[in-house]
Design an enzyme around this catalytic site. Structure first.
Site, PDB file in Angstrom:
ATOM      1  N   ASP A  10       5.154  20.881 -12.520  1.00 30.19           N
ATOM      2  CA  ASP A  10       5.793  21.588 -13.641  1.00 30.19           C
ATOM      3  C   ASP A  10       4.705  21.847 -14.688  1.00 30.19           C
ATOM      4  OD1 ASP A  10       5.638  18.859 -14.328  1.00 30.19           O
ATOM      5  OD2 ASP A  10       7.328  18.990 -15.717  1.00 30.19           O
ATOM      6  N   ASP A  15      -0.374  18.191 -15.100  1.00 28.05           N
ATOM      7  CA  ASP A  15      -0.199  18.721 -13.739  1.00 28.05           C
ATOM      8  C   ASP A  15      -1.441  19.546 -13.361  1.00 28.05           C
ATOM      9  OD1 ASP A  15       3.128  18.675 -13.231  1.00 28.05           O
ATOM     10  OD2 ASP A  15       2.454  18.729 -15.305  1.00 28.05           O
ATOM     11  N   ASP A 237      -0.139  12.794 -14.677  1.00 33.78           N
ATOM     12  CA  ASP A 237      -0.081  13.189 -13.263  1.00 33.78           C
ATOM     13  C   ASP A 237      -1.405  12.960 -12.537  1.00 33.78           C
ATOM     14  OD1 ASP A 237       2.509  13.927 -13.824  1.00 33.78           O
ATOM     15  OD2 ASP A 237       2.008  16.040 -14.135  1.00 33.78           O
TER      16      ASP A 237
END
Ligand code: RIB
Ligand code: CA
Length: 304
Positions: A10, A15, A237
């Site tokens: 996302d 990310d 992440d």
């Protein structure tokens, strides 16, 4: 043989760093990325993902567009520390026509994915939908390694971590399915603080993808340093990718985890049995700690 992974993203600043690491580390083969709603509406997470793949010279990675909303809702948005628009030029990459959910089913049911780790670093909507359509997937996905959850306290609410709260029903479907899960939650990610001085070695590498990583991490660190008590930035992440590249970077403890679906104050909590009660079967390897120095080494190695 490099470890194959499929990432649900996302994008999202962290990310973006995670994809750069997975896309360039020699021990990983990034098979596909599946943008999903989360930090921003799907239109933006997709646009950001495509921009990142172009600037990071990862145009060969297939993109399958995923779910635009949680199973029940409401749609949650990020908190503004996620670079809602990636500061990179528009991309010419065209996503695949097949929906991410159909791709997941076809890929894993064909047997091609018998050794491919599924790595969701956003809300779990795509896999939840896939599991409802094709329950046999449970036997075909060898392991999930995910950023999400927390057993002590959340970041979006006092109880809930963002990715889980963004689709608790989907998280319930995935966590109760029976697929082996490694969870790198906030107890891991919040210890991997990146300081301003840690960014310099990335800048010195000089590859386009290292430059992109340095630019994004600088923005994250600048934003997070404004929060009280912070000494640097959290690139959530990226820790999950590091845990696949070198599993010894994190410590884990097997626990039983349920997802809180009700609760006025606790919806989205990953309720963890930290005491190993006999009647609560273990369903998750929960990250409890991370070696920060080792994490930084893996980050540098990845974007070389
Ligand atoms: O809570 C951190 C998680 O929420 C990260 O995956 C971040 O990208 C956001 O999605
Ligand atoms: Ca994310």
């Amino acid at each position: 043989m490099p470890q194959k992974i499929i990432m649900d993203v996302d994008t999202g600043s962290d990310d973006a760093v995670a994809m750069l690491m997975a896309g360039h580390h020699p021990n990983i083969e990034l098979v596909a990325v599946l943008p999903v709603h989360g930090n921003a509406p799907l239109k933006l997470t997709l646009e950001n993902t495509l921009k990142l793949l172009s600037v990071g010279e990862l145009e060969h990675v297939s993109v399958y567009v995923g779910a635009s909303a949680p199973l029940i809702g409401p749609i949650l948005a990020g908190d503004g520390d996620q670079i809602v628009r990636m500061p990179f030029p528009e991309s010419k990459i065209q996503p695949q026509e097949k929906h991410a959910v159909n791709y997941l089913i076809d890929y894993y049911m064909s047997g091609e994915g018998d050794e491919t780790i599924y790595m969701p670093i956003g809300p779990l909507t795509n896999l939840a939908l896939a599991l409802r359509i094709e329950p046999e997937l449970v036997k075909r996905i060898p392991r999930i390694v995910t950023m999400g959850g927390a057993y002590l306290g959340g970041n979006k609410t006092p109880s809930a971590e963002f990715n889980i709260l963004a689709d608790p029903e989907a998280a319930h479907i995935v966590y109760s399915a029976g697929i082996p899960i490694t969870m790198t939650g906030l107890e891991v990610t919040d210890k991997a603080v990146i300081k301003k001085s840690d960014i310099e070695p990335i800048r010195e590498i000089g590859t386009p993808w290292a430059d992109a990583a340095a630019e994004i991490i600088t923005i994250i660190v600048d934003i997070h340093m404004k929060f009280p008590g912070r000494t640097g930035g959290i690139v959530y992440d990226a820790c999950t990718v590091a845990a696949v590249i070198d599993p010894s970077v994190i410590q884990t403890q097997p626990m039983h985890i349920d997802i809180e679906l009700g609760g006025k104050y606790t919806r989205g909590r990953t309720v963890a049995d930290t005491r190993g009660r006999k009647n609560m079967p273990v369903n998750v390897d929960v990250g409890t700690n991370i070696d920060r120095e080792k994490f930084l080494k893996i980050l540098y190695e990845s974007v070389k």
